[in-house]
Design an enzyme around this catalytic site. Structure first.
Site, PDB file in Angstrom:
ATOM      1  N   ASP A 237      22.272  18.245  -0.476  1.00 44.39           N
ATOM      2  CA  ASP A 237      22.521  16.824  -0.639  1.00 44.39           C
ATOM      3  C   ASP A 237      21.580  16.242  -1.702  1.00 44.39           C
ATOM      4  OD1 ASP A 237      23.804  14.345   0.881  1.00 44.39           O
ATOM      5  OD2 ASP A 237      21.670  13.930   0.766  1.00 44.39           O
ATOM      6  N   ASP A 363      33.818  18.428   4.244  1.00 38.26           N
ATOM      7  CA  ASP A 363      32.731  17.468   4.059  1.00 38.26           C
ATOM      8  C   ASP A 363      33.293  16.054   3.938  1.00 38.26           C
ATOM      9  OD1 ASP A 363      30.476  16.036   3.106  1.00 38.26           O
ATOM     10  OD2 ASP A 363      29.669  17.867   2.214  1.00 38.26           O
ATOM     11  N   HIS A 391      29.338  18.385   6.234  1.00 39.20           N
ATOM     12  CA  HIS A 391      28.255  18.179   5.272  1.00 39.20           C
ATOM     13  C   HIS A 391      26.950  18.848   5.704  1.00 39.20           C
ATOM     14  CE1 HIS A 391      26.394  16.324   1.826  1.00 39.20           C
ATOM     15  NE2 HIS A 391      25.458  15.763   2.577  1.00 39.20           N
TER      16      HIS A 391
END
Length: 412
Positions: A237, A363, A391
């Protein structure tokens, strides 16, 4: 979280009033019994054996009837179970050596013989076709400790066995607990960092004003590496931007960089720039965003948080409930200044390090389409696809993620 990165573009600033339907998680199918039929041993299905037999054997309840087994056989079965479980987890060929250990037996199928249930009706189960008594030489099994120690062979022959795991926005080192366990069992050295204002790091996120400040704990780890020592950086991320930043600073100390559903920037880009390319912003992300204005409402946001009630649908739509619960009490706000910072990335430094990308297919925070756009714009050496992952693949697909990481470590 860095996941919220997907929606930091100016056109997404206002919160949407729409609602998102929760994603459905499929239950994992039950595993078949790991015990091989070749470890079957004749046993009486009656409890009326001789007194000497009763003293030397243990009573084991099977299918409602008493079956007698001795300690040695039970140990053999336990070791066999561990070996086959390892074989199942590794996805290896059925003809692997760990299965050939049992080829000397002519047993035709089941672990237990026919027994009589409470109704008195015999249950038909195939039995071993040999009538001779088993000896210890029938099963040349290694000690249980050796079987478990063999897991350490995963790290053999790699350029570096040292992973450094960098969490995404709002997460902390705590999110890697499954990955840390699997990698260490495989013989790898693993560090997981808490970036500034994350995890147990106590800094107020409203007071973090640059990428250098946010990534300081990661910089400290790389600074302490010995001469000639290299690591594999894994960024998730928003952590992908931190990895890119470190690649420019320490190209001689980073063997490979892995971007896991992450922001993979180009020269002159910020995280906000990267995620603003998303044509259709996520309504769920817009609903989840909570901005903090530490310098006053007339100034840019200083931090961003996510609505705890929407975390599962946004970040953990395929993850186990216990991990969702862990995240709900552990996640923290994300500093906003590093999200706005444009990175200077050169071909000589950043461009000299091998990059790999792992896409997450289910995701809801950084959709697969956005991840694909990043990899097309800034192609890595190789792309891996984690099917069925949300995710947070370290929760939803830890074994598959582990395999990808070990595979990347072995790419020469």
């Amino acid at each position: 979280m860095g996941n919220s990165l997907a929606c930091f573009s100016p056109k997404i600033a206002a919160k949407s009033s729409g609602s998102a339907s929760p994603a459905r998680r499929d239950a994992s199918p039950p595993r078949a019994s790991p015990y091989p039929s070749s470890t079957a041993r004749r046993a009486t299905s009656s409890l009326s054996g001789s007194a000497s037999t009763k003293k030397s054997k243990k009573k084991v309840e099977t299918a409602g009837a008493g079956v007698l087994y001795d300690d040695a056989l039970i140990r053999e079965q336990a070791i066999a179970a561990v070996m086959l479980l390892k074989q199942y987890q590794s996805g290896g060929d059925e003809k692997d050596d760990s299965l050939r250990l049992f080829s000397r037996s002519t047993s035709t199928s089941a672990l237990f013989p026919s027994v009589s249930g409470k109704s008195g009706v015999k249950q038909s189960v195939a039995r071993s076709s040999t009538s001779r008594r088993r000896s210890g030489s029938d099963f040349p099994l290694p000690p249980l400790q050796q079987i478990l120690a063999d897991e350490g062979l995963e790290a053999d022959g790699v350029e570096t066995n040292h992973f450094v795991l960098v969490h995404g926005g709002g997460y902390g080192a705590w999110c890697w607990y499954k990955t840390i366990t699997l990698l260490r069992q495989g013989g790898f050295k693993v560090d997981a960092v808490d970036l500034m204002g994350s995890g147990i790091q106590s800094t107020d996120t409203n007071n973090i004003n640059s990428m250098a400040e946010y990534a300081k704990p990661l910089i400290n780890i790389i600074d302490k590496l010995g001469d000639g020592e290299k690591v594999i950086l894994v960024g998730h991320d928003f952590g992908g931007a931190c990895v890119s930043y470190l690649m420019e600073l320490y190209p001689h100390k980073i063997a490979k960089a892995v971007f896991l559903a992450a922001a993979m920037l180009k020269n002159g880009q910020s995280v906000l720039d990267m995620f603003s390319v998303q044509e259709v912003p996520s309504d769920l992300m817009q609903q989840a965003q909570i901005f903090f204005y530490g310098n006053g409402k007339n100034q840019p946001p200083t931090a961003i948080d996510l609505d705890k009630a929407l975390l599962e649908d946004l970040l953990f739509n395929q993850s186990p409930a216990k991990d969702v619960a862990l995240a709900s009490v552990s996640m923290r706000p994300i500093p906003f200044a590093p999200i706005l910072e444009k990175l200077n990335l050169s071909d000589a430094n950043y461009g000299s390090i091998r990059r790999f990308y792992i896409e997450t297919q289910e995701d809801h925070a950084i959709p697969a389409s956005l991840q694909e756009a990043m990899t097309k714009s800034n192609p890595p050496e190789k792309i891996f696809h984690l099917k069925g992952s949300d995710h947070s693949p370290f929760f939803s697909k830890p074994q598959a993620l582990h395999r990808f990481l070990t595979d990347i470590s072995k790419i020469s």
